[in-house]
Write a protein that holds these residues in place. Structure first.
Motif, PDB file in Angstrom:
ATOM      1  N   TYR A 166     -33.848  13.062  27.408  1.00 13.46           N
ATOM      2  CA  TYR A 166     -33.327  12.310  25.998  1.00 13.46           C
ATOM      3  C   TYR A 166     -34.318  11.761  25.237  1.00 13.46           C
ATOM      4  CZ  TYR A 166     -27.935  12.550  26.367  1.00 13.46           C
ATOM      5  OH  TYR A 166     -26.921  13.455  26.674  1.00 13.46           O
ATOM      6  N   ASP A 167     -35.863  11.588  25.852  1.00 19.42           N
ATOM      7  CA  ASP A 167     -36.715  11.763  25.254  1.00 19.42           C
ATOM      8  C   ASP A 167     -37.214  13.309  24.541  1.00 19.42           C
ATOM      9  OD1 ASP A 167     -39.113   9.431  24.437  1.00 19.42           O
ATOM     10  OD2 ASP A 167     -40.255  11.084  25.365  1.00 19.42           O
ATOM     11  N   TYR A 168     -37.500  14.153  25.773  1.00 18.03           N
ATOM     12  CA  TYR A 168     -37.356  15.388  24.806  1.00 18.03           C
ATOM     13  C   TYR A 168     -36.630  15.584  23.734  1.00 18.03           C
ATOM     14  CZ  TYR A 168     -37.823  19.978  25.006  1.00 18.03           C
ATOM     15  OH  TYR A 168     -38.395  21.805  24.181  1.00 18.03           O
ATOM     16  N   LEU A 169     -35.324  15.616  24.045  1.00 20.31           N
ATOM     17  CA  LEU A 169     -34.249  15.570  22.419  1.00 20.31           C
ATOM     18  C   LEU A 169     -34.044  15.081  21.363  1.00 20.31           C
ATOM     19  CD1 LEU A 169     -30.900  15.915  24.680  1.00 20.31           C
ATOM     20  CD2 LEU A 169     -31.963  18.145  24.493  1.00 20.31           C
ATOM     21  N   LEU A 170     -34.796  13.626  22.192  1.00 20.93           N
ATOM     22  CA  LEU A 170     -34.809  12.549  20.674  1.00 20.93           C
ATOM     23  C   LEU A 170     -36.103  12.897  19.991  1.00 20.93           C
ATOM     24  CD1 LEU A 170     -32.903   9.769  21.708  1.00 20.93           C
ATOM     25  CD2 LEU A 170     -32.332  10.639  20.271  1.00 20.93           C
ATOM     26  N   LYS A 171     -37.463  13.328  20.100  1.00 19.22           N
ATOM     27  CA  LYS A 171     -38.717  13.324  19.443  1.00 19.22           C
ATOM     28  C   LYS A 171     -38.606  14.718  18.730  1.00 19.22           C
ATOM     29  CE  LYS A 171     -43.370  14.168  20.592  1.00 19.22           C
ATOM     30  NZ  LYS A 171     -43.443  14.502  19.576  1.00 19.22           N
TER      31      LYS A 171
ATOM     32  N   PHE B 199     -35.402  16.324  17.356  1.00 23.98           N
ATOM     33  CA  PHE B 199     -34.863  16.009  16.473  1.00 23.98           C
ATOM     34  C   PHE B 199     -35.310  15.292  15.784  1.00 23.98           C
ATOM     35  CE2 PHE B 199     -30.691  13.974  14.363  1.00 23.98           C
ATOM     36  CZ  PHE B 199     -30.199  15.315  13.804  1.00 23.98           C
ATOM     37  N   CYS B 200     -35.801  13.749  15.549  1.00 25.89           N
ATOM     38  CA  CYS B 200     -36.117  13.020  14.731  1.00 25.89           C
ATOM     39  C   CYS B 200     -37.016  13.591  14.599  1.00 25.89           C
ATOM     40  CB  CYS B 200     -36.313  11.798  15.189  1.00 25.89           C
ATOM     41  SG  CYS B 200     -34.716  11.296  15.964  1.00 25.89           S
ATOM     42  N   ASP B 201     -37.386  14.731  14.354  1.00 27.82           N
ATOM     43  CA  ASP B 201     -39.507  14.798  14.377  1.00 27.82           C
ATOM     44  C   ASP B 201     -38.850  15.481  13.147  1.00 27.82           C
ATOM     45  OD1 ASP B 201     -40.972  13.310  15.907  1.00 27.82           O
ATOM     46  OD2 ASP B 201     -41.562  15.034  17.210  1.00 27.82           O
ATOM     47  N   GLU B 202     -38.257  16.272  13.718  1.00 29.25           N
ATOM     48  CA  GLU B 202     -37.227  17.824  12.175  1.00 29.25           C
ATOM     49  C   GLU B 202     -37.072  16.556  11.187  1.00 29.25           C
ATOM     50  OE1 GLU B 202     -34.497  20.271  13.563  1.00 29.25           O
ATOM     51  OE2 GLU B 202     -36.129  21.342  15.859  1.00 29.25           O
ATOM     52  N   LYS B 203     -36.170  15.430  11.723  1.00 28.21           N
ATOM     53  CA  LYS B 203     -35.814  15.046  11.048  1.00 28.21           C
ATOM     54  C   LYS B 203     -36.566  13.707   9.962  1.00 28.21           C
ATOM     55  CE  LYS B 203     -31.561  16.591  10.780  1.00 28.21           C
ATOM     56  NZ  LYS B 203     -30.909  17.803   9.120  1.00 28.21           N
ATOM     57  N   GLY B 204     -37.761  13.769  10.325  1.00 26.92           N
ATOM     58  CA  GLY B 204     -38.879  12.753   9.041  1.00 26.92           C
ATOM     59  C   GLY B 204     -38.095  11.371   9.920  1.00 26.92           C
ATOM     60  N   ILE B 205     -37.440  11.279  10.549  1.00 25.08           N
ATOM     61  CA  ILE B 205     -36.864   9.819  11.652  1.00 25.08           C
ATOM     62  C   ILE B 205     -37.446   8.892  12.321  1.00 25.08           C
ATOM     63  CG2 ILE B 205     -34.396   9.594   9.711  1.00 25.08           C
ATOM     64  CD1 ILE B 205     -32.764  10.463  12.437  1.00 25.08           C
TER      65      ILE B 205
ATOM     66  N   ASP C 232     -24.965  18.481  18.260  1.00 24.80           N
ATOM     67  CA  ASP C 232     -24.736  19.540  17.875  1.00 24.80           C
ATOM     68  C   ASP C 232     -25.833  20.038  18.744  1.00 24.80           C
ATOM     69  OD1 ASP C 232     -22.101  20.027  17.744  1.00 24.80           O
ATOM     70  OD2 ASP C 232     -22.925  20.150  15.058  1.00 24.80           O
ATOM     71  N   TYR C 233     -27.716  19.457  18.385  1.00 25.11           N
ATOM     72  CA  TYR C 233     -29.043  20.154  18.430  1.00 25.11           C
ATOM     73  C   TYR C 233     -28.921  19.896  20.127  1.00 25.11           C
ATOM     74  CZ  TYR C 233     -33.613  19.901  18.801  1.00 25.11           C
ATOM     75  OH  TYR C 233     -35.267  19.762  18.804  1.00 25.11           O
ATOM     76  N   ALA C 234     -28.655  18.219  20.500  1.00 29.55           N
ATOM     77  CA  ALA C 234     -28.591  18.323  21.988  1.00 29.55           C
ATOM     78  C   ALA C 234     -27.700  19.456  23.289  1.00 29.55           C
ATOM     79  CB  ALA C 234     -27.890  16.981  22.516  1.00 29.55           C
ATOM     80  N   CYS C 235     -26.847  19.827  22.079  1.00 29.36           N
ATOM     81  CA  CYS C 235     -26.019  20.404  23.195  1.00 29.36           C
ATOM     82  C   CYS C 235     -26.608  22.238  23.158  1.00 29.36           C
ATOM     83  CB  CYS C 235     -24.721  21.249  22.781  1.00 29.36           C
ATOM     84  SG  CYS C 235     -23.364  20.231  23.044  1.00 29.36           S
TER      85      CYS C 235
END
Length: 469
Positions: free
Chosen positions: A58-63, A65-71, A343-346
Protein backbone atom coordinates in the motif's frame (compact mmCIF):
# COMPACT_ATOMS: atom_id res chain seq x y z
CA UNK A 1 -33.02 19.93 46.05
CA UNK A 2 -30.64 22.38 44.35
CA UNK A 3 -27.82 19.85 44.86
CA UNK A 4 -29.87 17.15 43.13
CA UNK A 5 -30.64 19.53 40.27
CA UNK A 6 -26.93 20.22 39.95
CA UNK A 7 -26.19 16.49 39.65
CA UNK A 8 -28.89 16.12 37.00
CA UNK A 9 -27.55 19.16 35.21
CA UNK A 10 -24.05 17.69 35.16
CA UNK A 11 -25.40 14.40 33.80
CA UNK A 12 -27.28 16.23 31.04
CA UNK A 13 -24.15 18.25 30.22
CA UNK A 14 -22.11 15.05 29.95
CA UNK A 15 -24.70 13.51 27.65
CA UNK A 16 -24.75 16.63 25.46
CA UNK A 17 -20.95 16.67 25.37
CA UNK A 18 -20.87 13.01 24.30
CA UNK A 19 -23.39 13.80 21.58
CA UNK A 20 -21.31 16.75 20.44
CA UNK A 21 -18.15 14.63 20.33
CA UNK A 22 -19.98 12.02 18.26
CA UNK A 23 -20.96 14.75 15.84
CA UNK A 24 -17.36 15.97 15.73
CA UNK A 25 -16.34 12.38 14.99
CA UNK A 26 -18.58 12.37 11.95
CA UNK A 27 -16.93 15.58 10.77
CA UNK A 28 -13.47 14.10 11.36
CA UNK A 29 -14.43 11.12 9.20
CA UNK A 30 -14.93 13.35 6.16
CA UNK A 31 -12.29 13.45 3.42
CA UNK A 32 -9.30 15.76 3.99
CA UNK A 33 -10.01 18.73 1.69
CA UNK A 34 -8.63 22.20 1.09
CA UNK A 35 -10.65 25.41 1.19
CA UNK A 36 -11.60 25.04 -2.48
CA UNK A 37 -13.12 21.59 -1.79
CA UNK A 38 -10.35 19.49 -3.35
CA UNK A 39 -9.02 16.43 -1.51
CA UNK A 40 -5.53 16.98 -0.09
CA UNK A 41 -4.73 13.64 1.59
CA UNK A 42 -5.55 9.93 1.66
CA UNK A 43 -5.38 8.28 5.09
CA UNK A 44 -4.84 4.60 5.87
CA UNK A 45 -4.70 2.38 8.97
CA UNK A 46 -2.79 -0.91 8.75
CA UNK A 47 -1.92 -3.75 11.11
CA UNK A 48 1.71 -3.77 10.06
CA UNK A 49 5.25 -2.44 10.31
CA UNK A 50 7.29 -0.94 7.50
CA UNK A 51 8.75 -4.38 6.75
CA UNK A 52 5.46 -6.30 6.35
CA UNK A 53 3.89 -7.02 2.98
CA UNK A 54 0.68 -5.04 3.53
CA UNK A 55 2.62 -1.84 4.20
CA UNK A 56 5.01 -2.51 1.31
CA UNK A 57 2.11 -2.98 -1.12
CA UNK A 58 0.00 0.00 0.00
CA UNK A 59 2.90 2.38 0.47
CA UNK A 60 3.91 1.62 -3.13
CA UNK A 61 0.39 2.11 -4.49
CA UNK A 62 -0.38 5.24 -2.46
CA UNK A 63 2.95 6.90 -3.18
CA UNK A 64 2.70 6.45 -6.93
CA UNK A 65 -0.97 7.46 -7.10
CA UNK A 66 -0.62 10.48 -4.81
CA UNK A 67 2.48 11.68 -6.67
CA UNK A 68 0.45 11.65 -9.89
CA UNK A 69 -2.43 13.53 -8.23
CA UNK A 70 -0.27 15.97 -6.29
CA UNK A 71 -1.79 15.05 -2.91
CA UNK A 72 -0.40 13.61 0.34
CA UNK A 73 -0.98 10.27 2.02
CA UNK A 74 -0.57 9.08 5.59
CA UNK A 75 -0.35 5.48 6.82
CA UNK A 76 -0.94 4.82 10.51
CA UNK A 77 0.59 1.50 11.59
CA UNK A 78 -0.16 -0.64 14.65
CA UNK A 79 1.93 -3.81 14.86
CA UNK A 80 0.33 -5.76 17.72
CA UNK A 81 -2.86 -7.43 16.48
CA UNK A 82 -4.88 -7.00 19.68
CA UNK A 83 -3.84 -3.34 19.95
CA UNK A 84 -4.86 -2.92 16.33
CA UNK A 85 -8.28 -4.44 16.93
CA UNK A 86 -8.76 -2.09 19.89
CA UNK A 87 -7.82 0.94 17.81
CA UNK A 88 -10.00 -0.10 14.89
CA UNK A 89 -12.95 -0.60 17.24
CA UNK A 90 -12.34 2.87 18.66
CA UNK A 91 -12.49 4.37 15.16
CA UNK A 92 -15.67 2.42 14.43
CA UNK A 93 -17.32 3.57 17.68
CA UNK A 94 -16.51 7.22 17.00
CA UNK A 95 -17.24 6.98 13.26
CA UNK A 96 -13.78 8.36 12.43
CA UNK A 97 -12.46 5.60 10.19
CA UNK A 98 -9.70 6.59 7.75
CA UNK A 99 -10.16 6.30 3.99
CA UNK A 100 -8.58 2.82 3.88
CA UNK A 101 -8.24 0.39 6.79
CA UNK A 102 -7.26 -3.21 7.44
CA UNK A 103 -10.22 -5.25 8.67
CA UNK A 104 -10.68 -9.00 9.22
CA UNK A 105 -13.79 -10.61 7.78
CA UNK A 106 -15.87 -11.26 10.89
CA UNK A 107 -16.94 -9.34 13.98
CA UNK A 108 -15.15 -6.10 13.10
CA UNK A 109 -16.33 -6.01 9.49
CA UNK A 110 -19.87 -6.60 10.77
CA UNK A 111 -19.43 -3.65 13.16
CA UNK A 112 -18.41 -1.52 10.17
CA UNK A 113 -21.45 -2.72 8.23
CA UNK A 114 -23.71 -1.85 11.15
CA UNK A 115 -22.76 1.83 10.79
CA UNK A 116 -22.82 1.62 6.97
CA UNK A 117 -19.08 2.35 6.78
CA UNK A 118 -18.04 -0.08 4.02
CA UNK A 119 -18.05 0.43 0.26
CA UNK A 120 -19.50 -2.52 -1.69
CA UNK A 121 -16.25 -3.46 -3.42
CA UNK A 122 -17.91 -6.31 -5.27
CA UNK A 123 -19.99 -3.74 -7.15
CA UNK A 124 -16.86 -1.67 -7.74
CA UNK A 125 -15.04 -4.68 -9.20
CA UNK A 126 -18.00 -5.30 -11.49
CA UNK A 127 -17.83 -1.66 -12.58
CA UNK A 128 -14.08 -1.59 -13.37
CA UNK A 129 -13.95 -5.04 -14.94
CA UNK A 130 -11.75 -6.80 -12.35
CA UNK A 131 -14.41 -9.07 -10.81
CA UNK A 132 -13.70 -11.97 -13.17
CA UNK A 133 -9.95 -11.58 -12.76
CA UNK A 134 -9.98 -12.30 -9.02
CA UNK A 135 -9.17 -15.82 -7.80
CA UNK A 136 -12.42 -17.60 -6.90
CA UNK A 137 -11.20 -18.99 -3.57
CA UNK A 138 -9.93 -15.58 -2.47
CA UNK A 139 -13.27 -13.99 -3.26
CA UNK A 140 -15.03 -16.86 -1.46
CA UNK A 141 -12.90 -16.22 1.64
CA UNK A 142 -13.99 -12.58 1.89
CA UNK A 143 -17.62 -12.92 0.77
CA UNK A 144 -19.95 -11.63 3.46
CA UNK A 145 -21.87 -14.47 5.11
CA UNK A 146 -25.01 -12.37 5.60
CA UNK A 147 -25.68 -10.87 2.17
CA UNK A 148 -23.11 -12.44 -0.18
CA UNK A 149 -21.50 -9.10 -1.06
CA UNK A 150 -17.79 -8.30 -1.07
CA UNK A 151 -16.89 -5.47 1.29
CA UNK A 152 -13.19 -6.16 1.79
CA UNK A 153 -10.32 -6.18 -0.68
CA UNK A 154 -7.84 -9.07 -0.31
CA UNK A 155 -4.39 -8.39 1.07
CA UNK A 156 -3.07 -11.06 -1.28
CA UNK A 157 -3.47 -14.75 -2.04
CA UNK A 158 -2.02 -16.98 0.67
CA UNK A 159 -1.90 -20.75 0.43
CA UNK A 160 -0.79 -23.47 2.82
CA UNK A 161 0.76 -26.88 2.11
CA UNK A 162 3.12 -29.50 3.48
CA UNK A 163 6.88 -29.29 2.95
CA UNK A 164 8.94 -32.48 3.11
CA UNK A 165 12.61 -33.46 3.12
CA UNK A 166 13.38 -35.40 -0.05
CA UNK A 167 16.49 -37.08 1.35
CA UNK A 168 14.60 -38.47 4.36
CA UNK A 169 11.74 -39.70 2.20
CA UNK A 170 14.24 -41.50 -0.04
CA UNK A 171 16.11 -42.95 2.95
CA UNK A 172 12.79 -44.25 4.39
CA UNK A 173 11.83 -45.82 1.07
CA UNK A 174 8.93 -43.42 0.41
CA UNK A 175 8.64 -43.10 -3.36
CA UNK A 176 5.53 -40.88 -3.64
CA UNK A 177 4.10 -38.13 -1.47
CA UNK A 178 0.92 -39.17 0.42
CA UNK A 179 -2.44 -38.54 -1.21
CA UNK A 180 -4.58 -39.84 1.69
CA UNK A 181 -4.27 -39.53 5.45
CA UNK A 182 -3.79 -43.29 5.68
CA UNK A 183 -0.74 -42.97 3.42
CA UNK A 184 0.40 -39.94 5.46
CA UNK A 185 0.43 -42.00 8.68
CA UNK A 186 2.17 -44.91 6.92
CA UNK A 187 4.90 -42.53 5.75
CA UNK A 188 5.23 -41.13 9.28
CA UNK A 189 5.85 -44.64 10.57
CA UNK A 190 8.50 -45.26 7.90
CA UNK A 191 10.29 -42.06 8.93
CA UNK A 192 10.08 -43.06 12.60
CA UNK A 193 11.50 -46.50 11.75
CA UNK A 194 14.74 -44.90 10.47
CA UNK A 195 15.06 -42.78 13.63
CA UNK A 196 13.79 -39.48 12.20
CA UNK A 197 11.11 -37.17 13.57
CA UNK A 198 8.21 -37.57 11.13
CA UNK A 199 6.38 -34.26 11.67
CA UNK A 200 7.45 -30.91 13.11
CA UNK A 201 4.62 -28.88 14.65
CA UNK A 202 4.31 -25.73 16.77
CA UNK A 203 1.95 -27.35 19.24
CA UNK A 204 1.80 -24.46 21.70
CA UNK A 205 0.08 -22.30 19.07
CA UNK A 206 -3.62 -23.20 19.05
CA UNK A 207 -4.03 -23.07 15.28
CA UNK A 208 -1.30 -25.64 14.60
CA UNK A 209 -2.97 -28.72 16.12
CA UNK A 210 -6.34 -27.31 15.11
CA UNK A 211 -5.29 -27.48 11.45
CA UNK A 212 -4.93 -31.28 11.73
CA UNK A 213 -8.24 -31.49 13.58
CA UNK A 214 -9.99 -29.49 10.86
CA UNK A 215 -8.40 -30.83 7.65
CA UNK A 216 -10.80 -33.75 7.21
CA UNK A 217 -14.07 -31.90 7.92
CA UNK A 218 -12.89 -29.04 5.69
CA UNK A 219 -12.05 -31.31 2.72
CA UNK A 220 -15.35 -33.18 3.10
CA UNK A 221 -17.84 -30.50 4.21
CA UNK A 222 -16.19 -27.14 3.49
CA UNK A 223 -17.45 -24.65 6.10
CA UNK A 224 -20.56 -26.69 6.93
CA UNK A 225 -19.28 -28.67 9.91
CA UNK A 226 -17.72 -25.84 11.87
CA UNK A 227 -20.65 -23.52 11.09
CA UNK A 228 -23.03 -26.20 12.32
CA UNK A 229 -20.88 -26.85 15.39
CA UNK A 230 -20.90 -23.17 16.31
CA UNK A 231 -24.68 -23.07 15.80
CA UNK A 232 -25.16 -26.22 17.91
CA UNK A 233 -26.58 -28.30 15.04
CA UNK A 234 -23.52 -30.54 14.48
CA UNK A 235 -20.95 -32.24 16.69
CA UNK A 236 -17.77 -34.30 16.61
CA UNK A 237 -19.80 -37.33 17.59
CA UNK A 238 -22.31 -37.03 14.74
CA UNK A 239 -20.06 -35.90 11.89
CA UNK A 240 -17.91 -38.69 10.43
CA UNK A 241 -15.35 -36.35 8.83
CA UNK A 242 -14.92 -34.48 12.13
CA UNK A 243 -14.62 -37.78 13.98
CA UNK A 244 -11.86 -38.75 11.53
CA UNK A 245 -10.01 -35.53 12.41
CA UNK A 246 -10.20 -36.38 16.12
CA UNK A 247 -8.64 -39.80 15.52
CA UNK A 248 -5.97 -38.28 13.27
CA UNK A 249 -4.80 -35.82 15.94
CA UNK A 250 -4.76 -38.62 18.52
CA UNK A 251 -2.71 -40.90 16.25
CA UNK A 252 -0.15 -38.29 15.23
CA UNK A 253 0.37 -37.17 18.80
CA UNK A 254 0.35 -40.50 20.65
CA UNK A 255 2.32 -42.59 18.13
CA UNK A 256 5.31 -40.28 18.47
CA UNK A 257 5.00 -38.70 15.02
CA UNK A 258 5.30 -35.15 16.39
CA UNK A 259 8.62 -33.96 17.82
CA UNK A 260 9.29 -34.54 21.57
CA UNK A 261 7.82 -31.73 23.67
CA UNK A 262 5.72 -30.48 20.74
CA UNK A 263 3.09 -29.01 23.08
CA UNK A 264 5.64 -26.44 24.29
CA UNK A 265 7.02 -25.52 20.85
CA UNK A 266 5.66 -22.40 19.14
CA UNK A 267 5.33 -21.99 15.38
CA UNK A 268 8.42 -19.79 15.01
CA UNK A 269 10.58 -22.38 16.80
CA UNK A 270 9.00 -25.18 14.74
CA UNK A 271 9.83 -23.25 11.56
CA UNK A 272 13.44 -22.89 12.68
CA UNK A 273 13.61 -26.62 13.45
CA UNK A 274 12.39 -27.77 10.04
CA UNK A 275 14.25 -25.29 7.86
CA UNK A 276 17.28 -25.89 10.06
CA UNK A 277 17.28 -29.56 8.99
CA UNK A 278 15.16 -31.37 11.62
CA UNK A 279 12.12 -33.54 10.78
CA UNK A 280 10.64 -35.03 7.62
CA UNK A 281 7.35 -33.07 7.20
CA UNK A 282 6.24 -29.55 8.12
CA UNK A 283 3.00 -27.67 7.50
CA UNK A 284 4.07 -24.42 5.86
CA UNK A 285 2.72 -21.82 3.46
CA UNK A 286 3.41 -19.19 0.82
CA UNK A 287 4.35 -16.73 3.55
CA UNK A 288 7.53 -18.75 4.09
CA UNK A 289 8.74 -18.93 0.48
CA UNK A 290 11.73 -16.78 1.42
CA UNK A 291 12.77 -19.39 4.00
CA UNK A 292 12.23 -22.34 1.67
CA UNK A 293 13.56 -21.07 -1.66
CA UNK A 294 17.25 -22.01 -1.23
CA UNK A 295 16.50 -25.56 -0.04
CA UNK A 296 13.83 -25.94 -2.72
CA UNK A 297 16.10 -24.70 -5.51
CA UNK A 298 18.78 -27.12 -4.30
CA UNK A 299 16.32 -30.01 -4.56
CA UNK A 300 16.38 -30.70 -0.81
CA UNK A 301 12.68 -30.15 -0.12
CA UNK A 302 9.39 -30.52 -1.98
CA UNK A 303 5.74 -29.88 -1.25
CA UNK A 304 2.40 -31.68 -1.33
CA UNK A 305 -1.23 -30.62 -0.69
CA UNK A 306 -3.60 -31.63 2.10
CA UNK A 307 -4.34 -35.37 1.72
CA UNK A 308 -7.81 -36.80 1.06
CA UNK A 309 -9.89 -38.44 3.77
CA UNK A 310 -10.18 -41.95 2.39
CA UNK A 311 -13.63 -43.43 1.65
CA UNK A 312 -15.26 -39.97 1.80
CA UNK A 313 -16.19 -37.46 -0.88
CA UNK A 314 -13.47 -34.78 -0.80
CA UNK A 315 -13.74 -31.36 -2.45
CA UNK A 316 -11.45 -30.59 -5.39
CA UNK A 317 -9.59 -27.78 -3.59
CA UNK A 318 -6.83 -29.43 -1.57
CA UNK A 319 -4.77 -26.52 -0.29
CA UNK A 320 -6.08 -23.94 2.18
CA UNK A 321 -6.38 -20.56 0.46
CA UNK A 322 -7.13 -17.29 2.21
CA UNK A 323 -6.88 -13.58 1.52
CA UNK A 324 -4.89 -12.37 4.52
CA UNK A 325 -6.07 -9.23 6.29
CA UNK A 326 -8.86 -7.62 4.26
CA UNK A 327 -8.90 -3.92 3.35
CA UNK A 328 -12.02 -1.82 3.77
CA UNK A 329 -12.80 1.48 2.04
CA UNK A 330 -14.67 4.07 4.09
CA UNK A 331 -18.04 4.71 2.45
CA UNK A 332 -18.33 8.16 4.04
CA UNK A 333 -15.13 9.40 2.33
CA UNK A 334 -15.35 7.41 -0.91
CA UNK A 335 -15.32 10.30 -3.35
CA UNK A 336 -14.15 10.50 -6.97
CA UNK A 337 -10.49 10.54 -5.89
CA UNK A 338 -10.87 7.39 -3.80
CA UNK A 339 -12.68 5.66 -6.65
CA UNK A 340 -9.79 6.61 -8.92
CA UNK A 341 -7.37 5.19 -6.36
CA UNK A 342 -9.35 1.94 -6.17
CA UNK A 343 -9.18 1.55 -9.95
CA UNK A 344 -5.46 2.39 -9.88
CA UNK A 345 -4.87 -0.17 -7.10
CA UNK A 346 -6.65 -2.92 -9.07
CA UNK A 347 -4.61 -2.14 -12.18
CA UNK A 348 -1.27 -2.19 -10.36
CA UNK A 349 -2.00 -4.65 -7.53
CA UNK A 350 -0.27 -7.69 -9.03
CA UNK A 351 2.79 -5.58 -9.76
CA UNK A 352 2.89 -4.39 -6.14
CA UNK A 353 2.34 -7.90 -4.72
CA UNK A 354 5.15 -9.57 -6.65
CA UNK A 355 7.67 -6.72 -6.76
CA UNK A 356 7.14 -5.25 -3.29
CA UNK A 357 5.20 -7.63 -1.06
CA UNK A 358 6.73 -10.90 -2.32
CA UNK A 359 3.27 -12.51 -2.13
CA UNK A 360 0.82 -14.01 -4.61
CA UNK A 361 -1.60 -11.56 -6.20
CA UNK A 362 -5.34 -12.17 -5.64
CA UNK A 363 -5.81 -11.57 -9.39
CA UNK A 364 -5.21 -14.29 -11.95
CA UNK A 365 -2.46 -12.36 -13.69
CA UNK A 366 0.74 -13.86 -15.06
CA UNK A 367 3.54 -14.09 -12.52
CA UNK A 368 6.47 -11.90 -13.64
CA UNK A 369 9.90 -13.36 -14.30
CA UNK A 370 12.70 -13.36 -11.76
CA UNK A 371 10.84 -14.64 -8.67
CA UNK A 372 11.72 -17.75 -6.63
CA UNK A 373 10.81 -20.95 -8.50
CA UNK A 374 8.31 -21.90 -5.80
CA UNK A 375 5.98 -19.13 -7.01
CA UNK A 376 5.68 -20.76 -10.43
CA UNK A 377 5.47 -24.33 -9.13
CA UNK A 378 2.78 -23.59 -6.54
CA UNK A 379 0.46 -21.62 -8.81
CA UNK A 380 -1.16 -24.67 -10.51
CA UNK A 381 -2.42 -25.80 -7.09
CA UNK A 382 -4.73 -22.81 -6.68
CA UNK A 383 -5.27 -21.03 -10.01
CA UNK A 384 -8.64 -22.75 -10.60
CA UNK A 385 -9.67 -23.05 -6.92
CA UNK A 386 -13.15 -21.79 -6.01
CA UNK A 387 -13.48 -22.82 -2.34
CA UNK A 388 -11.63 -20.93 0.37
CA UNK A 389 -10.08 -22.23 3.55
CA UNK A 390 -12.37 -22.19 6.58
CA UNK A 391 -10.33 -21.10 9.57
CA UNK A 392 -11.88 -22.41 12.79
CA UNK A 393 -10.20 -19.80 14.97
CA UNK A 394 -12.09 -17.15 12.96
CA UNK A 395 -15.48 -18.90 12.98
CA UNK A 396 -15.69 -20.07 16.60
CA UNK A 397 -16.67 -17.82 19.48
CA UNK A 398 -14.13 -17.44 22.27
CA UNK A 399 -15.75 -20.02 24.55
CA UNK A 400 -15.93 -22.76 21.92
CA UNK A 401 -12.44 -21.95 20.66
CA UNK A 402 -10.95 -22.13 24.16
CA UNK A 403 -12.72 -25.41 24.91
CA UNK A 404 -11.55 -27.11 21.71
CA UNK A 405 -8.02 -25.74 22.16
CA UNK A 406 -7.82 -27.21 25.66
CA UNK A 407 -9.24 -30.57 24.62
CA UNK A 408 -7.09 -30.98 21.50
CA UNK A 409 -3.94 -30.54 23.56
CA UNK A 410 -5.05 -33.31 25.91
CA UNK A 411 -6.05 -35.49 22.96
CA UNK A 412 -2.67 -35.16 21.21
CA UNK A 413 -0.79 -35.91 24.45
CA UNK A 414 -2.95 -38.98 25.29
CA UNK A 415 -4.34 -37.35 28.42
CA UNK A 416 -7.75 -38.13 26.94
CA UNK A 417 -8.99 -40.64 24.36
CA UNK A 418 -10.90 -39.79 21.15
CA UNK A 419 -14.14 -40.91 22.82
CA UNK A 420 -13.48 -38.70 25.84
CA UNK A 421 -12.67 -35.77 23.53
CA UNK A 422 -15.93 -36.27 21.63
CA UNK A 423 -17.91 -36.60 24.86
CA UNK A 424 -16.38 -33.48 26.38
CA UNK A 425 -17.48 -31.50 23.32
CA UNK A 426 -20.85 -33.21 22.96
CA UNK A 427 -24.12 -31.29 22.73
CA UNK A 428 -24.97 -32.24 26.33
CA UNK A 429 -21.64 -30.94 27.67
CA UNK A 430 -21.92 -27.79 25.59
CA UNK A 431 -25.47 -27.15 26.84
CA UNK A 432 -24.30 -27.53 30.43
CA UNK A 433 -21.31 -25.30 29.73
CA UNK A 434 -23.60 -22.76 28.07
CA UNK A 435 -26.01 -22.87 31.01
CA UNK A 436 -23.11 -22.33 33.42
CA UNK A 437 -21.85 -19.42 31.33
CA UNK A 438 -25.32 -17.85 31.21
CA UNK A 439 -25.70 -18.26 35.00
CA UNK A 440 -22.37 -16.50 35.54
CA UNK A 441 -23.43 -13.62 33.30
CA UNK A 442 -26.79 -13.36 35.05
CA UNK A 443 -25.03 -13.40 38.43
CA UNK A 444 -22.74 -10.59 37.32
CA UNK A 445 -25.76 -8.67 36.10
CA UNK A 446 -27.50 -9.05 39.48
CA UNK A 447 -24.33 -7.88 41.23
CA UNK A 448 -24.17 -4.92 38.86
CA UNK A 449 -27.83 -4.08 39.42
CA UNK A 450 -27.41 -4.48 43.17
CA UNK A 451 -24.56 -1.99 43.00
CA UNK A 452 -26.75 0.47 41.12
CA UNK A 453 -29.53 -0.02 43.67
CA UNK A 454 -27.05 0.56 46.48
CA UNK A 455 -25.74 3.72 44.83
CA UNK A 456 -29.28 4.94 44.31
CA UNK A 457 -30.00 4.40 48.03
CA UNK A 458 -26.91 6.44 48.97
CA UNK A 459 -28.00 9.26 46.65
CA UNK A 460 -31.46 9.25 48.25
CA UNK A 461 -29.84 9.32 51.65
CA UNK A 462 -27.73 12.37 50.76
CA UNK A 463 -30.77 14.00 49.21
CA UNK A 464 -32.78 13.42 52.42
CA UNK A 465 -29.92 14.79 54.55
CA UNK A 466 -29.71 17.83 52.31
CA UNK A 467 -33.44 18.38 52.70
CA UNK A 468 -33.10 18.15 56.50
CA UNK A 469 -30.27 20.67 56.46
Amino acid sequence: MRKMKKVLSLAMTAAMTASLLTGMGAVTASAKKSDDGKRTKITALLNSTESTEQYQVYDYLLKNFCDEKGIDYEIEMVNDKQDYFTKLQMYINSDTLPDIFGCPNGTLSKACKDIDALVDLGAELDRNGYADKMNGAVRDFLTDADDGNLYLFPQGLYCEFFMYRKDLFEKAGIKETPTTWKEFEEDCQKLADIGEIPVIIGGSDVWQIMRYLSFSPWRVTGPEFITGYQAGTDSFGKNEAAKYGVNLVHDLGTKGYFEPGFASVDYTSATDLFYGGTGGIFYSGSGQINLAEDMYDAGQIGFFPVPDTEEMDNMKTNIPIHAGFGIGYNKATYDDTMQEFFDYACEHYSEACYNKGNIFSPFNDDIPEGLPQLFYDLQPLFEDAETAWTSWDDKLDSENLTKIADEQQKLAQEITTPDEFTESLSEKERREHCAESIWKKVSHLFIHLSGISYLYSICNCFHYMGWLL
